[in-house]
Write an enzyme that holds these catalytic residues in place. Structure first.
Site, PDB file in Angstrom:
ATOM      1  N   ASP A   1      44.487 -26.551  63.253  1.00 31.83           N
ATOM      2  CA  ASP A   1      44.475 -25.370  62.941  1.00 31.83           C
ATOM      3  C   ASP A   1      45.050 -24.967  61.538  1.00 31.83           C
ATOM      4  O   ASP A   1      45.948 -23.922  61.243  1.00 31.83           O
ATOM      5  CB  ASP A   1      45.314 -24.503  63.852  1.00 31.83           C
ATOM      6  CG  ASP A   1      45.141 -23.176  63.765  1.00 31.83           C
ATOM      7  OD1 ASP A   1      44.112 -22.695  63.397  1.00 31.83           O
ATOM      8  OD2 ASP A   1      45.939 -22.259  64.467  1.00 31.83           O
TER       9      ASP A   1
ATOM     10  N   ASP B   1      51.268 -33.680  53.580  1.00 30.12           N
ATOM     11  CA  ASP B   1      49.841 -33.503  53.820  1.00 30.12           C
ATOM     12  C   ASP B   1      49.284 -34.100  54.914  1.00 30.12           C
ATOM     13  O   ASP B   1      49.380 -35.327  55.344  1.00 30.12           O
ATOM     14  CB  ASP B   1      49.275 -34.041  52.351  1.00 30.12           C
ATOM     15  CG  ASP B   1      47.811 -34.063  52.063  1.00 30.12           C
ATOM     16  OD1 ASP B   1      46.913 -34.047  53.423  1.00 30.12           O
ATOM     17  OD2 ASP B   1      47.274 -33.921  51.096  1.00 30.12           O
TER      18      ASP B   1
END
Length: 258
Positions: free
Chosen positions: A145, A127
């Site tokens: 992104d 994460d």
């Protein structure tokens, strides 16, 4: 008509709407990554797999105008690996670390010819919000992104996350973010970046008014007037510069107006 490379991976009609497994499609020499049929997450030419097919990816490489030889790049979001591959090939002195939360995306790395992990390239399943929270003075460039269905996950566009990015950058480090121009929260996101980085930021929008690329600096590199001159740095090979130059002209024009 596109032909899925792995039809079983494509979302089935009776699947719950919340489930969107990544899948790959081939159309001639073009290979694309999708979460849904309507949106392309990444695009690759199988004849030139390291090229940057989409304009926004070339725009994100605009950091080379300010720092053409970063020692370390941290990328959030693997997708089809367009930016990691380009940087791996054309920035041979740079260590590249890619953080991707979805193991199903990582599992498609071979389909997009993403390099194997080695001494200067690694893909980490994690994460990104948690990963960045523990870093300080870690990277010269951070790419954001990380998109899913519906846009950027909330954890990757909070004011606290941008503050974590600022801390994870080295002095004069640069954050490069891909946003969707028409997202209803777009201006709020820009305000959150500004809260972390102050006025050391600027925005460039692509030709079709879809992607907004924001550059934010931990330092004053953005004030360098030489960046707008668009001279090829010695560290950037001619074939890489040839790919980037048309898009870099747009960035240079934006800098001149700052």
């Amino acid at each position: 008509m596109s032909d899925p490379i792995t039809p079983a991976d494509a979302p089935q009609p009776d699947e719950p709407a919340a489930i969107h497994r990544p899948f790959v499609q081939n159309n001639g020499t073009r290979r694309t990554l999708h979460f849904t049929q309507k949106e392309i997450q990444s695009s690759m030419s199988v004849l030139n797999p390291d090229a940057l097919e989409l304009e926004y990816t070339r725009m994100m490489m605009g950091f080379v105008l300010f720092n053409p030889e970063p020692a370390r790049i941290l990328m959030v979001g693997l997708g089809g690996g367009s930016l990691p591959k380009f940087c791996y090939r054309h920035l041979p002195q740079t260590t590249i670390e890619v953080v991707e939360i979805d193991p199903a995306v990582i599992a498609l790395r071979d389909a997009f010819m993403v390099p194997r992990d080695d001494a200067r390239f690694s893909v980490i399943q994690a994460d990104a919000a948690e990963h960045l929270r523990g870093l300080s003075d870690h990277a010269d460039v951070i790419f954001l992104d990380g998109f899913g269905v519906g846009g950027i996950p909330d954890a990757l566009c909070s004011e606290a996350f941008y503050a974590d990015c600022h801390r994870a950058l080295r002095d004069d480090g640069m954050l490069v973010i891909n946003f969707h121009v028409n997202h209803p929260m777009h201006h709020d996101y820009l305000d959150r970046v500004r809260a972390a980085f102050g006025p050391a930021m600027f925005e460039v929008v692509d030709d079709d008014m879809t992607n907004s690329i924001v550059f934010a600096c931990k330092g004053d590199l953005l004030n360098d007037p030489a960046a707008a001159e668009l001279k090829r740095p010695a560290a950037i090979a001619k074939d890489a510069w040839r790919q980037l130059m048309p898009t870099l002209r747009v960035i240079g024009a934006t800098l001149e107006l700052r």
